[in-house]
Enzyme design. Structure first.
Site, PDB file in Angstrom:
ATOM      1  CG  LEU A 149      16.146  80.057  13.971  1.00 49.15           C
ATOM      2  CD1 LEU A 149      15.938  81.335  13.146  1.00 49.15           C
ATOM      3  CD2 LEU A 149      15.177  79.013  13.610  1.00 49.15           C
ATOM      4  CB  SER A 150      21.233  75.253  13.288  1.00 48.05           C
ATOM      5  OG  SER A 150      20.225  74.393  13.676  1.00 48.05           O
ATOM      6  CB  SER A 151      24.076  80.425  14.556  1.00 50.81           C
ATOM      7  OG  SER A 151      24.002  80.283  15.924  1.00 50.81           O
ATOM      8  CB  ALA A 173      16.479  82.350  16.856  1.00 50.03           C
ATOM      9  CB  SER A 198      33.714  85.999  15.110  1.00 53.52           C
ATOM     10  OG  SER A 198      32.301  86.361  15.045  1.00 53.52           O
ATOM     11  CD  GLU A 248      12.612  69.632  16.201  1.00 50.85           C
ATOM     12  OE1 GLU A 248      13.693  69.585  15.704  1.00 50.85           O
ATOM     13  OE2 GLU A 248      11.652  70.561  15.726  1.00 50.85           O
ATOM     14  CG  HIS A 249      14.591  65.745  20.151  1.00 55.08           C
ATOM     15  ND1 HIS A 249      15.632  65.685  20.676  1.00 55.08           N
ATOM     16  CD2 HIS A 249      13.873  66.686  20.353  1.00 55.08           C
ATOM     17  CE1 HIS A 249      15.756  66.951  21.320  1.00 55.08           C
ATOM     18  NE2 HIS A 249      14.726  67.648  20.990  1.00 55.08           N
ATOM     19  CG  ASP A 292      20.789  71.265  13.501  1.00 56.42           C
ATOM     20  OD1 ASP A 292      19.530  70.818  13.506  1.00 56.42           O
ATOM     21  OD2 ASP A 292      21.145  71.503  14.729  1.00 56.42           O
TER      22      ASP A 292
HETATM   23  C1  GLA Z   1      19.235  69.865  17.773  1.00 54.33           C
HETATM   24  C2  GLA Z   1      20.264  69.003  16.991  1.00 54.33           C
HETATM   25  C3  GLA Z   1      19.613  68.089  15.985  1.00 54.33           C
HETATM   26  C4  GLA Z   1      18.146  67.648  16.276  1.00 54.33           C
HETATM   27  C5  GLA Z   1      17.266  68.863  16.852  1.00 54.33           C
HETATM   28  C6  GLA Z   1      15.972  67.944  17.452  1.00 54.33           C
HETATM   29  O1  GLA Z   1      18.927  71.070  16.750  1.00 54.33           O
HETATM   30  O2  GLA Z   1      21.308  69.644  16.546  1.00 54.33           O
HETATM   31  O3  GLA Z   1      20.540  67.443  15.254  1.00 54.33           O
HETATM   32  O4  GLA Z   1      18.189  66.448  16.981  1.00 54.33           O
HETATM   33  O5  GLA Z   1      18.116  69.364  17.936  1.00 54.33           O
HETATM   34  O6  GLA Z   1      15.125  67.370  16.452  1.00 54.33           O
END
Ligand code: GLA
Length: 373
Positions: A118-120, A116, A64, A30-31, A165
């Site tokens: 979860l990268s929508s 959440a 959408s 993460e990060h 993501d």
């Molecule tokens: C977000 C960013 C990712 C990543 C994470 C942390 O999801 O979009 O690129 O940096 O934070 O791991």
């Protein structure tokens, strides 16, 4: 398919095809992505489905199902607003590369759990990118689509995210996590099937999103870049002697460096355990990752900390926040027969504090972006 019905109803005629791109959860790392480091996310079974038809002009018509009644007609890309900036950014990035991409009629349907983390947004970008790739015969691979999507988000939407993501969404494989070296962009599918060991990976959606998330993300990234500069390395990925590096740093830069360097090691250690078939043992690394994100990187929040603490108290083998932080979701590795108890414990801890119930999902690694029809 619902998205095709909506296409006929809202835009008339038939779409040329339907594509799907998933959201992601990050197992560990993460990060680290914007520090040229290692990540281990996987694609989740929820994502964005897009019905698309190319146009002979440069106009983009967008509908959408999650924002009903507001069709956006974009004649000038710079004018795109709100959620439409994500798909518009993909057109912008592709055209900027000189790719022969004209307009399109697009209907979007998403089922990533709201808020959440979860990268929508990555799912939305990648769904549009893969559709345009097919429709305009661009011949781009998954990694290129991820890079274009990231550029849309960095330079058009204005969020300085890393590549994790979008890469997870574009390159995910069923039953596998994606090990990605964010410097070389080399990747490997790592088998991850906790159910084969009587375990499951539980997603605990805190349902909160603290306002400071975006500004703090950019600040963390800046801290890392400043630290790398002071240490005379291209990125924190290059720090090999942590003890020596920490002696040269103070304050926030010191803490951020400690997190990034140790987190990269945790990714490698976790992959080692998975390869050895020791799935239960990864729990300790998840906890170590959480503590580091909480205390050194300072991107957690009470809702995430309590979710992790209560999950472990309820019998989880390990747990950690996942994603950018300041809300969103935590993940917990739990034995099948303890899953109910863990959920109960977390729910109870939330109620004691007067917080709304979190929601729970089981995350199994799903396939990455693909054409459905
Ligand atoms: C977000 C960013 C990712 C990543 C994470 C942390 O999801 O979009 O690129 O940096 O934070 O791991």
């Amino acid at each position: 398919m619902r998205v095709v019905d909506a296409f006929r109803e809202n835009l008339g005629g038939e779409p040329a095809g339907v594509w799907h791109a998933p959201g992601r959860v990050n197992l560990i790392g993460e990060h680290t992505d914007y520090n040229d480091g290692f990540v281990l996310p996987f694609a989740v079974p929820w994502g964005v489905t897009a019905a698309v038809r190319p146009r002979e002009d440069d106009t983009i018509r967008l509908v959408s199902l999650q924002a009903p009644g507001r069709q956006q007609v974009i004649e000038e890309i710079d004018r795109a607003e709100g959620w439409a900036r994500y798909p518009a950014g993909v057109f912008w990035a592709m055209r900027g590369d000189g790719l022969p991409v004209r307009g399109a009629d697009i209907v979007i349907d998403g089922d990533v759990p709201q808020g959440a983390g979860l990268s929508s947004s990555a799912a939305l970008e990648v769904a549009v990118a893969i559709a345009l790739n097919d429709l305009y015969g661009l011949g781009l691979g998954g990694l290129e689509l991820a890079k274009i999507s990231q550029r849309a988000e960095n330079d058009f939407v204005g969020m300085p995210c890393g590549i994790m993501d979008q890469a997870a969404s574009a390159l995910g494989r069923e039953g596998h996590a994606l090990f990605l070296d964010c410097r070389s962009l080399g990747s490997r599918a790592v088998p991850f099937d906790p159910s084969a060991y009587g375990m499951r990976l539980l997603i605990i959606n805190t349902g909160v999103h603290h306002e400071l998330a975006d500004g703090q993300y950019a600040r963390r990234r800046q801290d890392c870049e400043n630290a790398a500069k002071r240490l005379g390395v291209a990125a924190l990925r290059d720090v090999t002697d942590l003890a020596a590096a920490l002696q040269q740093l103070t304050g926030d830069e010191r803490k951020r460096t400690q997190h990034v360097v140790t987190e990269n090691h945790r990714v490698e250690a976790l992959i080692g355990l998975l390869r050895a078939g020791a799935v239960q043992e990864i729990g300790a690394l998840l906890i170590a990752s959480h503590l580091s994100l909480r205390d050194q990187f300072e991107v957690s929040c009470p809702e995430l900390d309590i979710a992790v603490e209560a999950a472990v108290k309820g019998g989880a083998r390990g747990a950690r926040m996942t994603g950018g932080g300041f809300g969103g979701s935590a993940i917990a590795l739990v034995a099948e027969d303890k899953a109910d108890k863990v959920q109960e414990q977390v729910r109870l801890a939330y109620r004691e504090r007067g917080w709304a119930d979190p929601t729970f999902f089981t995350a199994t690694p799903a396939a990455g972006a693909r054409r459905l029809a």
